[in-house]
Motif scaffolding. Sequence first.
Motif, short mmCIF file in Angstrom:
data_model
loop_
_atom_site.label_atom_id
_atom_site.label_comp_id
_atom_site.label_asym_id
_atom_site.label_seq_id
_atom_site.Cartn_x
_atom_site.Cartn_y
_atom_site.Cartn_z
N VAL A 115 -1.43 -6.95 -5.10
CA VAL A 115 -1.33 -6.75 -3.65
C VAL A 115 -0.56 -5.46 -3.34
O VAL A 115 -0.94 -4.71 -2.44
CB VAL A 115 -0.67 -7.98 -2.99
CG1 VAL A 115 -0.32 -7.70 -1.54
CG2 VAL A 115 -1.59 -9.19 -3.08
N PHE A 116 0.49 -5.20 -4.09
CA PHE A 116 1.24 -3.95 -3.93
C PHE A 116 0.31 -2.75 -4.10
O PHE A 116 0.28 -1.83 -3.28
CB PHE A 116 2.39 -3.89 -4.94
CG PHE A 116 3.17 -2.60 -4.89
CD1 PHE A 116 4.27 -2.47 -4.06
CD2 PHE A 116 2.80 -1.51 -5.67
CE1 PHE A 116 4.99 -1.27 -4.00
CE2 PHE A 116 3.51 -0.31 -5.62
CZ PHE A 116 4.60 -0.19 -4.78
N LEU A 117 -0.48 -2.78 -5.18
CA LEU A 117 -1.36 -1.64 -5.49
C LEU A 117 -2.47 -1.50 -4.46
O LEU A 117 -2.89 -0.37 -4.15
CB LEU A 117 -1.94 -1.79 -6.90
CG LEU A 117 -0.89 -1.65 -8.01
CD1 LEU A 117 -1.49 -2.03 -9.37
CD2 LEU A 117 -0.34 -0.23 -8.07
N LEU A 124 3.88 -11.92 -1.17
CA LEU A 124 2.70 -11.05 -1.19
C LEU A 124 2.67 -10.16 0.05
O LEU A 124 2.25 -9.00 -0.02
CB LEU A 124 1.42 -11.87 -1.30
CG LEU A 124 1.28 -12.70 -2.57
CD1 LEU A 124 -0.07 -13.40 -2.61
CD2 LEU A 124 1.46 -11.85 -3.82
N VAL A 125 3.09 -10.71 1.20
CA VAL A 125 3.13 -9.90 2.42
C VAL A 125 4.10 -8.74 2.24
O VAL A 125 3.78 -7.58 2.54
CB VAL A 125 3.53 -10.77 3.64
CG1 VAL A 125 3.75 -9.89 4.88
CG2 VAL A 125 2.47 -11.82 3.92
N PHE A 126 5.28 -9.04 1.70
CA PHE A 126 6.25 -7.96 1.47
C PHE A 126 5.73 -6.95 0.44
O PHE A 126 5.97 -5.75 0.57
CB PHE A 126 7.60 -8.55 1.01
CG PHE A 126 8.38 -9.18 2.12
CD1 PHE A 126 8.67 -8.47 3.28
CD2 PHE A 126 8.86 -10.48 1.99
CE1 PHE A 126 9.42 -9.05 4.30
CE2 PHE A 126 9.60 -11.06 3.01
CZ PHE A 126 9.89 -10.35 4.17
N ALA A 127 5.05 -7.44 -0.58
CA ALA A 127 4.50 -6.54 -1.60
C ALA A 127 3.48 -5.59 -0.96
O ALA A 127 3.43 -4.40 -1.27
CB ALA A 127 3.85 -7.33 -2.73
N PHE A 128 2.68 -6.13 -0.03
CA PHE A 128 1.69 -5.28 0.64
C PHE A 128 2.36 -4.24 1.53
O PHE A 128 1.98 -3.07 1.54
CB PHE A 128 0.72 -6.14 1.47
CG PHE A 128 -0.36 -5.33 2.13
CD1 PHE A 128 -1.45 -4.87 1.39
CD2 PHE A 128 -0.28 -5.00 3.48
CE1 PHE A 128 -2.43 -4.09 2.00
CE2 PHE A 128 -1.25 -4.23 4.08
CZ PHE A 128 -2.34 -3.78 3.34
N ILE A 129 3.40 -4.66 2.25
CA ILE A 129 4.13 -3.72 3.11
C ILE A 129 4.77 -2.62 2.26
O ILE A 129 4.67 -1.43 2.57
CB ILE A 129 5.20 -4.46 3.94
CG1 ILE A 129 4.53 -5.42 4.94
CG2 ILE A 129 6.11 -3.47 4.68
CD1 ILE A 129 5.48 -6.38 5.63
N ALA A 130 5.41 -3.03 1.16
CA ALA A 130 6.06 -2.05 0.29
C ALA A 130 5.03 -1.08 -0.30
O ALA A 130 5.23 0.14 -0.28
CB ALA A 130 6.82 -2.77 -0.83
#
Lengths: 145, 144
Positions: free
Chosen positions: A57-59, B4-10
């Motif tokens: 999700v980060f990527l 996962l929401v925070f991972a997406f924002i980061a």
Amino acid sequence: MFESIPVDWIWGLVGGLLIGTGGAVFLLANGRVMGASGIIGGLVDGSGRSSAMERIVFLIGVFLLPIVLKPLYRPFETHASENLAVLVAAGLLVGIGTRIANGCTSGHGVCGISRLSLRGMVATVFYIMAGGLTVVLFRHILGVI
Amino acid sequence: MQRLVFAFIAGGLFGAGLFVSGMTDTTKVQGWLDVFGNWDPTLAFVMGGAILPMAIAWMLTKGRRPIVGGEFPTPPEPKIGRNLVLGSVLFGAGWGLAGLCPGPAVASLSYGGWPHWVFLVAMLAGMWAAPMVRSQLDKAVPAE
């Protein structure tokens, strides 16, 4: 000269602040160090399997935001080399090197230096020196890049 | 889910920052490394800009826990070993050669064209091979 160059510096600073804010969110919210090579490498070699979704999700965020911003931003070229040997050699070196050193520009550079980590600082000195020597050798002496 | 929401924002902030900072433009990265040519200091502004909020974040970790729970990462042992130095030298050589490192390699995929995909595949192959390279290295020359 003074019309074009400082604009790049300002965008650099703005972009840097965004990068650091991303790292701050990843750290304060999820308790993770935002190191791109660690996040990607953990997916590739299986060491990060337990946090695979978080990494993916980060990527997706990293990949997606430029698509969203591109129409709003000034015209942009990446000027990447089209020399296949250069691209493959560079990719292999970056992949192997960052994983052996356990970090890259974001992990050792941004996240390491900001916590005054000696390892981060030493790594940063070495990869900048190696990068500088490589550019001197391959651009000014061999004329490949 | 919160994680996962925070991972997406980061990740989104990271990607946005890499894009607007110009750090996916390989000539700007190579320009920073090219101290004997037309030196480009932009990367120093990016690094400085990124280190500032990150330093504040590290200070805020003291006496707290991550929002989603768990613990903050403890600092690694301050050991400057062969792997740190050799790995960084290899990484730096590749970085100078192509002007790309892992973050920008992902951020630039949608607009950089085929060379970025070639670089990415090679980088992933290198990351996949790295544990084997490291164990061969340890066999040949024990770290310490």
